[in-house]
Design a protein around this motif. Structure first.
Motif, short mmCIF file in Angstrom:
data_model
loop_
_atom_site.label_atom_id
_atom_site.label_comp_id
_atom_site.label_asym_id
_atom_site.label_seq_id
_atom_site.Cartn_x
_atom_site.Cartn_y
_atom_site.Cartn_z
N ARG A 10 9.20 31.28 -30.84
CA ARG A 10 10.25 31.96 -30.11
C ARG A 10 11.15 32.69 -31.10
O ARG A 10 11.30 32.27 -32.23
N ARG A 11 11.75 33.74 -30.61
CA ARG A 11 12.65 34.52 -31.47
C ARG A 11 14.08 34.03 -31.37
O ARG A 11 14.86 34.24 -32.28
N LYS A 12 14.43 33.43 -30.25
CA LYS A 12 15.78 32.90 -30.11
C LYS A 12 15.75 31.75 -29.12
O LYS A 12 14.78 31.55 -28.39
N VAL A 13 16.82 31.00 -29.10
CA VAL A 13 16.95 29.88 -28.18
C VAL A 13 17.28 30.42 -26.79
O VAL A 13 18.15 31.28 -26.64
N GLU A 14 16.59 29.92 -25.79
CA GLU A 14 16.78 30.40 -24.42
C GLU A 14 17.86 29.60 -23.70
O GLU A 14 18.27 28.53 -24.15
N LYS A 15 18.27 30.12 -22.54
CA LYS A 15 19.31 29.46 -21.73
C LYS A 15 18.91 28.05 -21.36
O LYS A 15 19.70 27.10 -21.47
N THR A 16 17.65 27.86 -20.94
CA THR A 16 17.20 26.54 -20.52
C THR A 16 17.22 25.54 -21.67
O THR A 16 17.46 24.35 -21.47
N ASP A 17 16.97 26.03 -22.89
CA ASP A 17 17.02 25.14 -24.05
C ASP A 17 18.42 24.56 -24.23
O ASP A 17 18.59 23.38 -24.54
N ILE A 18 19.41 25.41 -24.05
CA ILE A 18 20.80 24.99 -24.26
C ILE A 18 21.25 24.04 -23.17
O ILE A 18 21.84 22.98 -23.43
N THR A 19 20.98 24.39 -21.92
CA THR A 19 21.42 23.53 -20.81
C THR A 19 20.69 22.19 -20.83
O THR A 19 21.28 21.15 -20.55
N GLN A 20 19.41 22.20 -21.18
CA GLN A 20 18.67 20.94 -21.26
C GLN A 20 19.16 20.09 -22.42
O GLN A 20 19.25 18.86 -22.31
N ALA A 21 19.49 20.73 -23.54
CA ALA A 21 20.01 19.99 -24.69
C ALA A 21 21.35 19.34 -24.34
O ALA A 21 21.61 18.19 -24.71
#
Length: 329
Positions: free
Chosen positions: A266-277
């Motif tokens: 991936r080139r950047k962290v996605e929205k779902t990555d942040i909310t799940q984290a």
């Protein structure tokens, strides 16, 4: 002065190449654990993140060495005398763990595996503590000495290079006086790169001067029962990573051919990555907790995680109040 000390002081300290060659064995002695993992009188550092299974793996290794059994995918030519100095569990609880593991071996390790029941409270960084470990190793006639974990054996600042260098000198004195190989369990820095091994350990610049081998445990793709072993050797040929699977019934690791799940590029962290984290670490968390969770979950850099948090706040994906981050109400 002891007989051994007087003999050592009476022998010449400076020898010619011819004299040294005469003292060399006809064949190079084999490693205690092949291929190249633990040389005779070598120092092996074992590290990994908290709760990854370092102590379980080292206990497996100690039992395998004492029994002369190849149970972890490594070659152990003959049984060895192993002394364990561990500081995390009360002795009865630790013996109970060994007894649980012992069921897979029978009595093969019983006479060669020894435990220092008075290790707690002794510090390598003090002369009295160093003498304790040397005496224990000699009393056990140990060929391998396990220290688990290193931070319980000293009171030095692990961020101070000079302090760690002094501690490493104590490790060398322990090795030389006991004539035993050392297996040292040590923790790693909070944030490490995907391909870091020896440099991942706390105080790595000092440890690099004394270590012969480095074994790093990681969890590939967050699989709780599977760990990946990465190796770095000073003198032996490098080895590819290996996967081990923990059997919770026996507390033994064993080799597995199952490859870890490949992380998507991936080139950047996605929205779902942040909310799940954020959801994974709690309703309200501090910045560093959120950043580290994003880094662990996506294997991104610290800078990428920081930019992702900033963007998430701007976009309203997460909110910040009183220094803590949470999902929007």
């Amino acid at each position: 002065m002891s007989d051994a000390a007087s003999t050592k002081s009476a022998s010449p300290a400076v020898l010619s190449l011819a004299q040294l060659l005469e003292q060399q064995p006809a064949e190079t002695p084999p490693c205690l654990v092949e291929p190249g993992l633990l040389p005779p009188q070598g120092i092996l550092f074992v590290g990994g993140e908290p709760k990854v299974g370092k102590s379980l793996l080292v206990a497996n290794l100690a039992l395998s060495l004492a029994a002369g059994a190849d149970r972890l995918g490594f070659s152990i030519p003959v049984p060895r005398r192993v002394l364990i100095c561990q500081f995390e569990l009360p002795v009865p609880q630790f013996v109970s763990r060994l007894a649980h593991m012992r069921r897979a071996l029978g009595a093969a390790a019983d006479q060669h595996l020894l435990v220092d029941t008075r290790a707690a409270g002794h510090l390598l960084s003090a002369a009295q503590g160093l003498n304790h470990f040397v005496s224990a190793a000699r009393a056990a006639a140990a060929e391998i000495l396990v220290l688990d974990p290193l931070y319980s054996t000293h009171d030095r600042d692990e961020n101070d290079t000079r302090a760690m260098a002094a501690l490493c000198q104590s490790l060398l004195r322990l090795r030389d006086a006991s004539r035993a190989a050392l297996v040292v369990v040590h923790h790693v820095r909070k944030s490490i790169g995907r391909h870091e091994i020896g440099s991942a350990f706390r105080g790595s610049s000092a440890l690099h001067a004394v270590g012969d081998s480095y074994l790093l445990l990681t969890r590939p793709a967050l699989q709780l029962a599977t760990i990946e072993l990465r190796f770095q050797f000073r003198y032996a040929a490098s080895q590819p990573p290996r996967l081990l699977q923990l059997d919770p019934r026996t507390l033994w690791f064993s080799s597995t051919e199952k490859p870890p799940a490949a992380a998507a590029t991936r080139r950047k962290v996605e929205k779902t990555d942040i909310t799940q984290a954020l959801a994974a670490v709690g309703d309200k968390v501090r910045y560093n907790q959120l950043r580290d969770q994003i880094m662990n979950a996506t294997e991104c850099s610290k800078r990428t995680a920081q930019l992702a948090i900033a963007e998430a706040c701007q976009q309203g994906w997460i909110a910040r109040a009183n220094g803590q981050y949470h999902l929007p109400l």
